[in-house]
Design an enzyme around this catalytic site. Structure first.
Site, mmCIF file in Angstrom:
data_model
loop_
_atom_site.group_PDB
_atom_site.id
_atom_site.type_symbol
_atom_site.label_atom_id
_atom_site.label_comp_id
_atom_site.label_asym_id
_atom_site.label_seq_id
_atom_site.Cartn_x
_atom_site.Cartn_y
_atom_site.Cartn_z
ATOM 1 N N GLY A 1 -56.397 3.981 -32.278
ATOM 2 C CA GLY A 1 -55.336 3.100 -31.799
ATOM 3 C C GLY A 1 -54.661 3.678 -30.575
ATOM 4 O O GLY A 1 -54.468 4.897 -30.473
ATOM 5 N N GLY B 1 -51.876 1.753 -29.240
ATOM 6 C CA GLY B 1 -50.585 1.085 -29.082
ATOM 7 C C GLY B 1 -49.540 2.170 -28.886
ATOM 8 O O GLY B 1 -49.871 3.341 -28.648
ATOM 9 N N LEU B 2 -48.278 1.796 -29.001
ATOM 10 C CA LEU B 2 -47.256 2.807 -28.750
ATOM 11 C C LEU B 2 -47.366 3.976 -29.711
ATOM 12 O O LEU B 2 -47.167 5.132 -29.326
ATOM 13 C CB LEU B 2 -45.874 2.171 -28.803
ATOM 14 N N GLY C 1 -50.221 5.063 -31.368
ATOM 15 C CA GLY C 1 -51.445 5.828 -31.122
ATOM 16 C C GLY C 1 -51.418 6.560 -29.792
ATOM 17 O O GLY C 1 -51.770 7.754 -29.712
ATOM 18 N N HIS D 1 -40.305 -14.313 -38.078
ATOM 19 C CA HIS D 1 -39.302 -14.213 -37.012
ATOM 20 C C HIS D 1 -38.687 -15.583 -36.747
ATOM 21 O O HIS D 1 -39.408 -16.561 -36.594
ATOM 22 C CB HIS D 1 -39.990 -13.687 -35.744
ATOM 23 N N ARG E 1 -33.461 -10.982 -39.214
ATOM 24 C CA ARG E 1 -34.456 -12.041 -39.055
ATOM 25 C C ARG E 1 -34.736 -12.822 -40.326
ATOM 26 O O ARG E 1 -34.904 -14.039 -40.296
ATOM 27 C CB ARG E 1 -35.761 -11.416 -38.557
ATOM 28 N N ARG F 1 -37.657 -5.631 -41.321
ATOM 29 C CA ARG F 1 -37.409 -4.747 -40.173
ATOM 30 C C ARG F 1 -36.359 -5.362 -39.263
ATOM 31 O O ARG F 1 -36.390 -6.565 -38.989
ATOM 32 C CB ARG F 1 -38.705 -4.553 -39.378
HETATM 33 C C1 LIG Z 1 -44.368 -10.881 -29.418
HETATM 34 C C2 LIG Z 1 -43.867 -9.601 -30.001
HETATM 35 C C3 LIG Z 1 -42.712 -9.019 -29.516
HETATM 36 C C4 LIG Z 1 -42.231 -7.837 -30.062
HETATM 37 N N1 LIG Z 1 -41.085 -7.289 -29.548
HETATM 38 C C5 LIG Z 1 -40.617 -6.135 -30.085
HETATM 39 C C6 LIG Z 1 -39.447 -5.533 -29.554
HETATM 40 O O1 LIG Z 1 -38.830 -6.032 -28.620
HETATM 41 N N2 LIG Z 1 -39.019 -4.383 -30.105
HETATM 42 C C7 LIG Z 1 -39.665 -3.784 -31.141
HETATM 43 O O2 LIG Z 1 -39.230 -2.731 -31.600
HETATM 44 N N3 LIG Z 1 -40.799 -4.324 -31.636
HETATM 45 C C8 LIG Z 1 -41.291 -5.471 -31.139
HETATM 46 N N4 LIG Z 1 -42.439 -6.027 -31.646
HETATM 47 C C9 LIG Z 1 -43.221 -5.267 -32.642
HETATM 48 C C10 LIG Z 1 -44.004 -4.171 -31.949
HETATM 49 O O3 LIG Z 1 -44.508 -4.636 -30.731
HETATM 50 C C11 LIG Z 1 -45.153 -3.661 -32.791
HETATM 51 O O4 LIG Z 1 -44.749 -3.434 -34.094
HETATM 52 C C12 LIG Z 1 -45.685 -2.357 -32.222
HETATM 53 O O5 LIG Z 1 -45.982 -2.493 -30.858
HETATM 54 C C13 LIG Z 1 -46.913 -1.877 -32.979
HETATM 55 O O6 LIG Z 1 -47.407 -0.733 -32.340
HETATM 56 P P1 LIG Z 1 -48.600 0.074 -32.958
HETATM 57 O O7 LIG Z 1 -48.905 1.170 -32.004
HETATM 58 O O8 LIG Z 1 -48.327 0.427 -34.358
HETATM 59 O O9 LIG Z 1 -49.832 -0.971 -33.006
HETATM 60 P P2 LIG Z 1 -50.493 -1.883 -31.862
HETATM 61 O O10 LIG Z 1 -49.707 -1.959 -30.625
HETATM 62 O O11 LIG Z 1 -50.837 -3.165 -32.576
HETATM 63 O O12 LIG Z 1 -51.814 -1.123 -31.501
HETATM 64 C C14 LIG Z 1 -52.907 -1.080 -32.360
HETATM 65 C C15 LIG Z 1 -54.008 -0.276 -31.693
HETATM 66 O O13 LIG Z 1 -55.046 -0.094 -32.638
HETATM 67 C C16 LIG Z 1 -56.289 -0.418 -32.041
HETATM 68 N N5 LIG Z 1 -57.167 -0.870 -33.121
HETATM 69 C C17 LIG Z 1 -56.939 -1.803 -34.068
HETATM 70 N N6 LIG Z 1 -57.962 -1.843 -34.930
HETATM 71 C C18 LIG Z 1 -58.857 -0.930 -34.518
HETATM 72 C C19 LIG Z 1 -60.117 -0.493 -35.000
HETATM 73 N N7 LIG Z 1 -60.653 -0.979 -36.119
HETATM 74 N N8 LIG Z 1 -60.785 0.453 -34.296
HETATM 75 C C20 LIG Z 1 -60.251 0.993 -33.166
HETATM 76 N N9 LIG Z 1 -59.054 0.646 -32.688
HETATM 77 C C21 LIG Z 1 -58.368 -0.307 -33.365
HETATM 78 C C22 LIG Z 1 -55.986 -1.448 -31.004
HETATM 79 O O14 LIG Z 1 -56.985 -1.441 -30.039
HETATM 80 C C23 LIG Z 1 -54.648 -0.923 -30.481
HETATM 81 O O15 LIG Z 1 -54.898 0.064 -29.515
HETATM 82 C C24 LIG Z 1 -42.926 -7.221 -31.119
HETATM 83 C C25 LIG Z 1 -44.081 -7.796 -31.619
HETATM 84 C C26 LIG Z 1 -44.543 -8.986 -31.078
HETATM 85 C C27 LIG Z 1 -45.756 -9.616 -31.667
#
Ligand SMILES: Cc1cc2nc3c(=O)[nH]c(=O)nc-3n(C[C@H](O)[C@H](O)[C@H](O)COP(=O)(O)OP(=O)(O)OC[C@H]3O[C@@H](n4cnc5c(N)ncnc54)[C@H](O)[C@@H]3O)c2cc1C
Length: 666
Positions: free
Chosen positions: A48, A50-51, A53, A274, A345, A461
Site C-alpha cells: 500500500g 496511501g498515506l 503505506g 457520510h 457523521r 470516525r
Molecule cells: C472522498 C473522500 C474524502 C475523504 N476526506 C478525508 C479528510 O478530509 N480527512 C480525513 O482524515 N480522511 C478523509 N477521508 C478518508 C481517508 O482518505 C482514508 O481513510 C485514508 O486516505 C486511507 O488511507 P490508507 O493509506 O489507509 O489507504 P488508501 O489510501 O486507500 O491506500 C491503499 C493502498 O493500498 C494499495 N492496495 C490495495 N490493495 C492492494 C493489494 N491487494 N495489493 C497491493 N496494493 C494494494 C493501493 O494501491 C493503495 O496504495 C476521505 C475519504 C474519501 C473517500
C-alpha cells in the site's frame, strides 16, 4: 431519556497525569529497538502507498530497513488517499480555543461511541501534533492565516477548531509530501517500489508472515516476495456496498487474504455513512461523490417545515431558493443545539434519513436534503466563501450543473443562493484487521496500519481523523513498534522464496485465477457487484434489524452461488485483464459482506455507525448496551468462505474516560 441526562462530564483541557499518559511513557522506555547497524539486515514488505503505506515505507527506509513497497496503481501518488478533501486533525490549540491532547483524545473516544480502545486513541492524540510538524517540514502547503500562521477549521464532533487543511485537497497534498520522502528513499536504494502489483496472498512460515504472492497487473504473472515482516496498508472495505465515495480501486482482498490465514477481523459492522454526498441519480452510476464535511462549517442543512413544500420540491414545481427562511427546518440545529450542523457523521446521517423517511426529502427521489450557504454568503460575501470552498463548489457544479454560489432568489429583502442537495452514502470503514497496541495482527510478523486496521475510531470516525490515524501509524507508531518484533530477527537470514510454503501459496493463487476464468457464465463482474451493493445497502445499511440481516445473509449465499456459476470474464490470464482483477476482488467483497452482516447480527445494540432499529431511544438516537457489548468483536475464519466465522471478544477497559451516553445537545 434518562440516559441522555447522564452526560454532563466536564472536559478537562489539561493533559492528565493519569494512567494512560503514564502507560505510554513507560511503554516507550521499555521498547526494544533494532541496533542501527543491524537494520540493513532486515527486509520489510509494505503493501500500500496511501498515506499510511507511503509514510511507513518512507520512514522505515529512512531508518535503514530494506523496504519493498507495493501498490495497484501506476504510481504511489494515485492511491485513494488523494481523495481526502477536508483536512487532518491535531491538538495544536493554535486557535487558543481550549484544545489539548486530552480533549482530542476525549472527542475521538466519544465520537466513536465508546467502542475504541482507549490507550490507542490517547497515543493517536499525542502524536497528532508531530504529524503537522512533519508535514510542514516536507513542504505541505497547509492553509495559512493572513499573518502566516497555520489556519484551522472545524469538523464534526468537536467544539474547537483543530482541522489543518490545504484547500479541498488535503489528502493529495499530504500524499505528495509522503511521496517526496518515499522517492528520496527509492533514490537512496532503501525502498524498492512495485507499482501495478496486487498482493493476492500472504505467505506464512512457521506461524510468521514471511512474504507475499503478488500479481504483476501488466504481465499477468504471479511473483514471490520474501521479508522478515509484512505490513498491510491497503485501505478500507467501503466498496463492498458498490456505490461509495471510495475510489473505484479500493478493495479488501489483502485484508481478506490475512483473514483467511487466521488474522482476526475486528468490528466489520462499523461502517461509516457520510451525511454530505451528492445523491444517487440513476442506476447506471458506479461512484458517489463526497461533498466535504468542511462545508458544514458554513453550510446549513435543512428541509422544508411544510410537507406540501416538500411535495412541490419532489415534483419539481418549486426550487429550494423559493422557500423563505421561516419555512425552513434546520433540523440539526433544532435537535442538537450545542453542535448544530457539526454533529458527528452517524448522527447527521440518521437525522437526514429520518426527515426523508417522513416525506420531507427535497429531490425527485425524496432522498436528499439541502446544504445551504445563503446565510454565510450574505454574512461574509461570496469571495470569502469561494476562497474556503471554491473547488468544492466547482466540483458540485460540474456534476449537477447547479452553482451553489449563484444568487437564485430574493424574498423580502433576503438573498437566497442555490442550495446543494446532499444525502448519506457509504464512505469509511472503522472495522478492519484486528491489531494489538503494537499494530501487529493476530499473526506474528504481520502488521496492519491505516484504514485497513480497526484500531482507533470505535463505532464512528470523526471527520479529519483518518488522515491523522494513517499518518500517525505510518510516521510515528509502526516504525517504532515493529522493532519490538524485529529486534530478535536479525539472526534470521534474508529469505529465499524457493520454499514449500511459497510453492503452496502460489499454487493456491493460481488455482483461484484458473477457477475464475473457467466459470464462463453470462454475467459481468459489475452486474454482480451492483447486486451485492443493493443487498448491502438495503439490508445491512443505515438501519439494520434482525430480520434484515438474516435476509442479507441468505441473499449473499445465493449471490456467491451466482458468482461461482454465472460469472463471465472476457480475455485471458496473460497480460492485463482488468475484469479478472475485478473478479478477484469481488469474491472477497462477497465474503466481506457476509462478515459485516454476521457482526451486525451479533451486536444487539446500536452504537455509532451501527444502528439496529430494535435498539433506539424514544428520540431515535442510538442506544448502546454496555453491559453486554462493551467489547471489540474479533472474527476468526473457519476454514472456508461458506462457514460462519467464530466470534472472539476483546473486552474494553477504560481508565481515563467515563463511559456514558453520547450527548451533542447541550
Ligand atoms: C472522498 C473522500 C474524502 C475523504 N476526506 C478525508 C479528510 O478530509 N480527512 C480525513 O482524515 N480522511 C478523509 N477521508 C478518508 C481517508 O482518505 C482514508 O481513510 C485514508 O486516505 C486511507 O488511507 P490508507 O493509506 O489507509 O489507504 P488508501 O489510501 O486507500 O491506500 C491503499 C493502498 O493500498 C494499495 N492496495 C490495495 N490493495 C492492494 C493489494 N491487494 N495489493 C497491493 N496494493 C494494494 C493501493 O494501491 C493503495 O496504495 C476521505 C475519504 C474519501 C473517500
Amino acid at each position: 431519556m434518562e440516559e441522555t441526562k447522564m452526560n454532563a462530564q466536564p472536559i478537562d483541557s489539561k493533559i492528565p497525569e493519569g494512567p494512560i499518559a503514564e502507560k505510554w511513557t513507560n511503554y516507550k522506555a521499555h521498547q526494544k529497538l533494532v541496533n542501527p547497524a543491524n537494520k540493513r539486515k532486515l527486509d520489510i514488505i509494505v503493501v500500500g502507498t496511501g498515506l499510511a503505506g507511503a509514510s511507513a515505507a518512507a520512514t522505515l527506509g529512512e531508518m535503514g530497513f530494506n523496504v519493498l513497497n507495493f501498490c495497484i496503481q501506476d504510481s504511489p501518488r494515485r492511491a485513494h488517499s488523494i481523495a481526502a478533501q477536508g483536512g487532518i486533525n491535531a491538538a495544536k490549540n493554535y486557535q487558543n480555543d481550549g484544545d489539548s491532547v486530552y480533549r482530542l483524545f476525549y472527542d475521538t473516544v466519544k465520537g466513536g461511541d465508546y467502542r475504541a480502545r482507549e490507550a490507542n486513541v490517547y497515543r493517536l492524540a499525542e502524536v497528532s501534533n508531530n504529524i503537522i510538524d512533519q508535514c510542514v517540514a516536507q513542504g505541505v502547503p497547509f492553509a495559512r492565516e493572513y499573518g502566516g500562521l497555520l489556519a484551522n477549521r472545524s469538523f464534526g464532533g468537536a467544539q474547537v477548531s483543530r482541522t489543518f487543511y490545504a484547500k479541498g485537497q488535503t489528502g493529495q497534498q499530504l500524499l505528495l509530501g509522503a511521496y517526496s520522502s518515499l522517492n528520496r528513499m527509492i533514490h537512496a536504494g532503501k525502498v524498492k517500489s512495485y507499482n501495478r502489483y496486487e498482493m493476492h496472498d500472504v505467505v506464512i512460515i512457521d506461524g510468521r508472515a514471511r512474504g507475499i504472492i503478488a500479481k504483476n497487473l501488466v504481465t499477468g504473472k504471479l511473483e514471490r516476495f520474501a521479508a522478515h515482516a509484512v505490513v498491510i496498508a491497503t485501505g478500507g472495505y467501503g466498496n463492498t456496498y458498490f456505490l461509495s465515495t471510495n475510489a473505484m480501486g479500493c478493495n479488501c482482498s489483502a485484508a481478506m487474504a490475512c483473514y483467511r490465514h487466521g488474522a482476526y477481523f475486528a468490528n466489520p459492522a462499523y461502517v461509516q455513512i457520510h451525511p454530505t454526498c451528492i445523491p444517487v441519480h440513476g442506476d447506471k452510476q458506479s461512484k458517489l461523490t463526497l461533498m466535504s464535511e468542511s462545508l458544514r462549517n458554513d453550510g446549513r442543512i435543512w428541509v422544508p417545515k411544510n410537507i406540501e413544500d416538500a411535495k412541490k420540491l419532489q415534483a419539481g414545481q418549486i426550487k429550494g431558493s423559493d422557500i423563505p427562511e421561516e419555512e425552513r427546518d434546520y433540523y440539526l440545529e433544532r435537535r442538537y443545539p450545542a453542535f448544530g450542523n457539526l454533529v458527528p457523521r452517524d448522527v447527521a446521517s440518521r437525522a437526514a434519513k429520518e426527515r426523508c423517511d417522513k416525506g420531507y426529502g427535497v429531490n425527485n427521489t425524496g432522498k436528499a436534503v439541502f446544504l445551504d450557504f445563503s446565510e454565510a454568503i450574505n454574512r461574509l460575501g461570496i469571495d470569502v466563501i469561494r476562497q474556503r470552498y471554491g473547488n468544492l463548489f466547482d466540483m458540485y457544479e460540474e456534476i449537477t450543473d447547479v452553482n451553489p454560489g449563484e444568487l437564485a432568489n430574493e424574498i423580502n429583502g433576503v438573498k437566497y443562493y442555490n442550495p446543494m442537495m446532499i444525502y448519506p452514502a457509504i464512505h469509511y470503514t472503522m472495522g478492519g484487521i484486528w491489531v494489538d497496541y503494537e499494530l501487529q495482527t493476530s499473526i506474528k510478523g504481520l502488521f496492519a496500519i491505516g484504514e485497513c486496521n480497526f484500531s482507533d475510531h470505535g463505532a464512528n470516525r470523526l471527520g479529519a481523523s483518518a488522515l491523522m490515524q494513517g499518518l500517525a501509524d505510518g510516521y510515528f507508531v509502526l516504525p517504532y513498534t515493529i522493532q519490538n518484533y524485529l529486534s530478535d530477527q536479525i539472526t534470521v537470514p534474508h529469505f529465499s522464496t524457493d520454499t514449500p510454503e511459497f510453492d503452496a501459496a502460489e499454487k493456491k493463487v493460481q488455482a483461484n485465477l484458473d477457477n475464475l476464468m473457467s466459470i464462463k457464465g453470462k454475467r459481468s463482474v459489475d452486474s454482480i457487484h451492483k447486486e451485492l451493493g443493493n443487498v448491502m445497502w438495503e439490508y445491512v445499511g443505515m438501519a439494520r434489524t434482525k430480520e434484515s440481516l438474516e435476509t442479507a445473509l441468505k441473499k449473499l449465499k445465493e449471490l456467491r452461488k451466482e458468482f461461482e456459476t454465472n460469472l463471465f470474464i472476457p480475455g485471458t490470464q496473460e497480460g492485463m485483464n482488468i475484469e479478472l482483477d475485478k473478479a478477484f476482488r469481488l469474491r472477497d467483497f462477497i465474503t466481506m459482506g457476509e462478515l459485516i452482516a454476521y457482526d451486525a447480527l451479533n451486536r444487539h445494540e446500536s452504537c455509532g455507525g451501527h444502528f439496529r432499529e430494535e435498539h433506539q431511544t424514544e428520540e431515535g438516537e442510538a442506544k448502546r448496551d454496555d453491559e453486554n457489548f462493551f467489547y471489540v468483536a474479533c472474527w476468526k475464519y473457519n476454514g472456508d468462505d461458506e462457514t460462519a466465522p467464530t466470534l472472539i471478544k476483546e473486552p474494553l477497559h477504560y481508565e481515563a474516560i467515563k463511559v456514558q451516553t453520547r450527548n451533542y445537545k447541550s
